[in-house]
Design an enzyme around this catalytic site. Structure first.
Site, PDB file in Angstrom:
ATOM      1  N   ASN A 137       1.321  -1.518   0.061  1.00 46.08           N
ATOM      2  CA  ASN A 137       0.088  -0.026  -0.228  1.00 46.08           C
ATOM      3  C   ASN A 137       0.929   0.908   0.245  1.00 46.08           C
ATOM      4  O   ASN A 137       2.043   1.371  -0.254  1.00 46.08           O
ATOM      5  CB  ASN A 137      -0.997  -0.212   0.935  1.00 46.08           C
ATOM      6  CG  ASN A 137       0.007   0.321   2.305  1.00 46.08           C
ATOM      7  OD1 ASN A 137       0.717   0.556   2.670  1.00 46.08           O
ATOM      8  ND2 ASN A 137      -1.138   0.000   3.001  1.00 46.08           N
ATOM      9  N   MET A 139       0.390   3.336   2.443  1.00 49.77           N
ATOM     10  CA  MET A 139       1.872   3.540   3.531  1.00 49.77           C
ATOM     11  C   MET A 139       0.866   4.398   4.657  1.00 49.77           C
ATOM     12  O   MET A 139       1.367   5.147   5.561  1.00 49.77           O
ATOM     13  CB  MET A 139       3.456   3.772   3.624  1.00 49.77           C
ATOM     14  CG  MET A 139       4.153   2.748   3.295  1.00 49.77           C
ATOM     15  SD  MET A 139       5.616   2.052   2.476  1.00 49.77           S
ATOM     16  CE  MET A 139       5.795   3.234   1.136  1.00 49.77           C
ATOM     17  N   VAL A 275      -6.192 -21.713   1.244  1.00 52.98           N
ATOM     18  CA  VAL A 275      -7.383 -21.475   1.911  1.00 52.98           C
ATOM     19  C   VAL A 275      -8.589 -22.233   1.358  1.00 52.98           C
ATOM     20  O   VAL A 275      -8.529 -21.367   0.485  1.00 52.98           O
ATOM     21  CB  VAL A 275      -7.682 -21.721   3.222  1.00 52.98           C
ATOM     22  CG1 VAL A 275      -8.727 -22.447   3.281  1.00 52.98           C
ATOM     23  CG2 VAL A 275      -5.851 -22.043   4.305  1.00 52.98           C
ATOM     24  N   HIS A 544      -9.654  -0.161  -0.551  1.00 53.79           N
ATOM     25  CA  HIS A 544      -9.947   0.233   0.705  1.00 53.79           C
ATOM     26  C   HIS A 544     -11.243  -0.381   0.518  1.00 53.79           C
ATOM     27  O   HIS A 544     -12.470  -0.402   1.348  1.00 53.79           O
ATOM     28  CB  HIS A 544     -10.755   1.583   0.609  1.00 53.79           C
ATOM     29  CG  HIS A 544      -9.388   2.103   1.083  1.00 53.79           C
ATOM     30  ND1 HIS A 544      -9.323   3.977   1.637  1.00 53.79           N
ATOM     31  CD2 HIS A 544      -7.803   2.040   1.275  1.00 53.79           C
ATOM     32  CE1 HIS A 544      -8.045   4.244   2.160  1.00 53.79           C
ATOM     33  NE2 HIS A 544      -7.342   3.094   1.904  1.00 53.79           N
TER      34      HIS A 544
END
Length: 618
Positions: A137, A139, A275, A544
């Site tokens: 990102n 930061m 997973v 986001h």
């Protein structure tokens, strides 16, 4: 867990961009000798107390905090590898986009909106590596506003009051800006003993950034020393930004939380471990996971909990593939519904609309000096590579002067005259759009005001198109689909665009170029209707996405409860940005770290204060 120090991987971008400097410096030696060797071997054991699905922003926090309990064996399963060297170098985060370290998601093209973008789709970079989004990102460290968390609390989530939330921000933080620490209010706002270093970039363009901040102040958005410590008032606030970086190196949760814990005997971290399913028995108890580790199918069992921390897209997908989600939707993919919950619904994101401004300063960069600064970085971690690629400032403002929280956030992306980086930055747009924005750039600097709508009403969803876990779900972002958001976007642009009339921007002969957007040709340039049309077709993401496993008191519209336990399933929690009921007032990395900190204490409080009850359900 980690062996001898070895070289980290690279995407190739760093070596292409700085090949000469790297060849001089390295002569085939490692660039960053303090790196650890790869995680990743499959565990010999198959039973653990806690299994964490995802070693990203929140998952790394959980891994550190839960493994503090010596008697708990903790397994972290991360679908991606360790971050490459580009992740550590603040200015190179863009090199990770569209690489193997990025999930490379994209929104669905509806053929109507977002037609200024390539294929009518918004690219959604998501970190596919240890540290997740915190490893790629920009930061920015922005907590959000107390109003955000008061809203969470008022909706029936009693642990998430502003007071409690702020205590967990402080627990995570290690604020190291020594100048700002002299201010008692700022010092008291931040924590100083946590693992996450917070500091301020030393920008090469500080003088120009200061002039832009002065311009915001000129239109009533008051400049303050620190956004996180200031009380929002008036039209708004602006400031130099705080960052998760220290000594020229990104401070991801991989570096701040995982690395310090990687020698604990009770913590096992496996990379390239995808997973595919959570195992849930007939008593609605989660007891393990199925996982693909480098092409080999494995099953691991959780004696206490499975914790899903895979992010707003992947967490929703994993839950639905495991039978937790909207009943009719799961049936459409031949998935038996174990618990009917609104997983994948309520998707929110901060929409980003670029406002281009051309001006005759700053002038061209000296390429020889830039190469010298590359050498400086590899010598002592200084120079322009030690700062983010987006300028370290932000403005937060609202339409009304009596609000207690901001409606908008505005970053600044700045390209000196005739830069080689402006056009690649715009490569998500159609060629005609990008070309029209950069047409002035050969003789002008290009400023892009990145306007974010902080509290959108529009909602999207994540939808399965297959029961195959390797098939990406469809992402319907539905940006600005609520008319209130479209109006707010136009209003925000019209406020931000008045910067061109301030003294600094007038002094550089600033103007807003007309973008080649045929869909908006019928509207008067710079009018409200024009900006509505422009917003409809030029909106992107500021990375986001949240809320696809919403926290709330009612399973009719929520997926997890106050303690982040999945309704109707024992031994299963979600801990990441997908639980956030609403977007916060700013970048979301800090709140997600806070969520990981609070969730860790919730888990400790539950199991260390009483015997474990395997039949307990949320």
């Amino acid at each position: 867990m980690a062996g001898e120090a070895t070289c980290f991987a690279t995407t190739g971008s760093a070596s292409q961009l700085f090949a000469s400097a790297i060849n001089i410096l390295t002569a085939a030696q490692c660039l960053v000798p303090d790196m650890k060797s790869a995680y990743g071997t499959s565990p010999d054991q198959d039973h653990f107390d806690m299994i964490i699905v995802g070693g990203g922003t929140a998952g790394s926090v959980l891994a550190n905090r839960l493994s503090e309990i010596d008697e708990w064996n903790v397994l972290v399963l991360e679908a991606g590898p360790e971050p490459p060297i580009e992740s550590d170098i603040p200015n190179l985060e863009g090199a990770l986009y569209r690489s193997k370290y990025d999930w490379q998601y994209g929104t669905k093209n509806d053929g109507i909106t977002l037609q200024g973008l390539r294929d009518g789709s918004v690219q959604w970079p998501r970190g596919k590596m240890l540290g997740g989004g915190s490893s790629m990102n920009a930061m920015y460290y922005v907590r959000g506003n107390d109003h955000d968390f008061q809203t969470w609390y008022d909706e029936g989530n009693p642990s998430w009051s502003p007071e409690n939330v702020n205590s967990y921000f402080r627990k995570a933080e290690n604020f190291q800006d020594m100048e700002l620490n002299k201010d008692p209010k700022i010092y008291e706002t931040y924590g100083h003993d946590g693992p996450l270093v917070i500091n301020t970039f030393n920008s090469s363009y500080a003088d120009t950034i200061q002039k832009v901040l002065d311009s915001w102040d000129h239109i009533g958005v008051k400049q303050v020393p620190d956004i996180n410590a200031a009380k929002f008032e008036g039209r708004g606030l602006c400031s130099f930004s705080r960052a998760t970086a220290a000594n020229g190196v990104r401070q991801s949760t991989y570096r701040a939380y995982l690395n310090p814990a990687n020698n604990r005997q009770n913590l096992k971290i496996v990379t390239n471990a995808f997973v595919t399913k959570i195992l849930i028995n007939d008593d609605a108890q989660a007891y393990g996971v199925e996982v693909d580790i480098n092409g080999e199918q494995k099953t691991f069992y959780a004696d206490i909990e499975v914790i899903v921390s895979a992010g707003a897209i992947n967490s929703a997908q994993i839950l639905m593939l495991s039978g937790i989600g909207p009943k009719e939707h799961l049936a459409s993919q031949d998935i038996s519904c174990k618990v009917n919950l609104p997983v994948g619904q309520n998707l929110q994101d901060h929409p980003y609309v670029p406002i281009p401004i051309c001006g005759n300063k700053p002038g061209r960069d000296n390429e020889d000096e830039k190469m010298f600064e590359v050498l400086r970085y590899f010598h002592d971690k200084t120079g322009y590579l030690q700062q983010g690629s987006i300028t370290n400032m932000a403005a937060f403002f609202s339409r009304c002067e009596n609000m207690t929280y901001p409606e908008y956030q505005c970053h600044l992306v700045m390209f000196p005259q005739n830069s080689t980086t402006a056009r690649p930055y715009l490569n998500t747009f159609e060629n005609n759009v990008a070309d029209s924005i950069t047409q002035c750039h050969s003789h002008n600097a290009l400023y892009i005001l990145a306007l974010h709508l902080l509290h959108p009403f529009s909602r999207g969803n994540i939808s399965l198109i297959s029961s195959d876990p390797y098939v990406y779900p469809d992402i319907y972002a539905n940006y600005l689909s609520d008319e209130r958001d479209l109006q707010a976007s136009a209003d925000g642009i019209m406020i931000a665009s008045t910067l061109v009339d301030t003294p600094y921007f007038k002094s550089i002969n600033a103007f807003i170029p007309k973008v080649d957007l045929p869909q908006c040709d019928e509207y008067e340039f710079l009018s409200e209707l024009y900006w509505k049309c422009y917003s409809k077709h030029m909106t992107q993401t500021v990375f986001h996405p949240l809320s696809t496993a919403k926290m709330g008191p009612d399973p009719k519209d929520s997926v997890v409860n106050n303690f982040l336990k999945v309704y109707g399933v024992g031994g299963l929690r979600v801990v990441d940005g997908s639980i956030m009921p609403y977007e916060t007032s700013g970048n979301t990395n800090a709140p997600i770290i806070m969520i990981g900190e609070m969730a860790s204490d919730m888990i400790k409080d539950e199991y260390l204060s009483k015997p474990i009850d395997d039949t307990a359900s949320a």
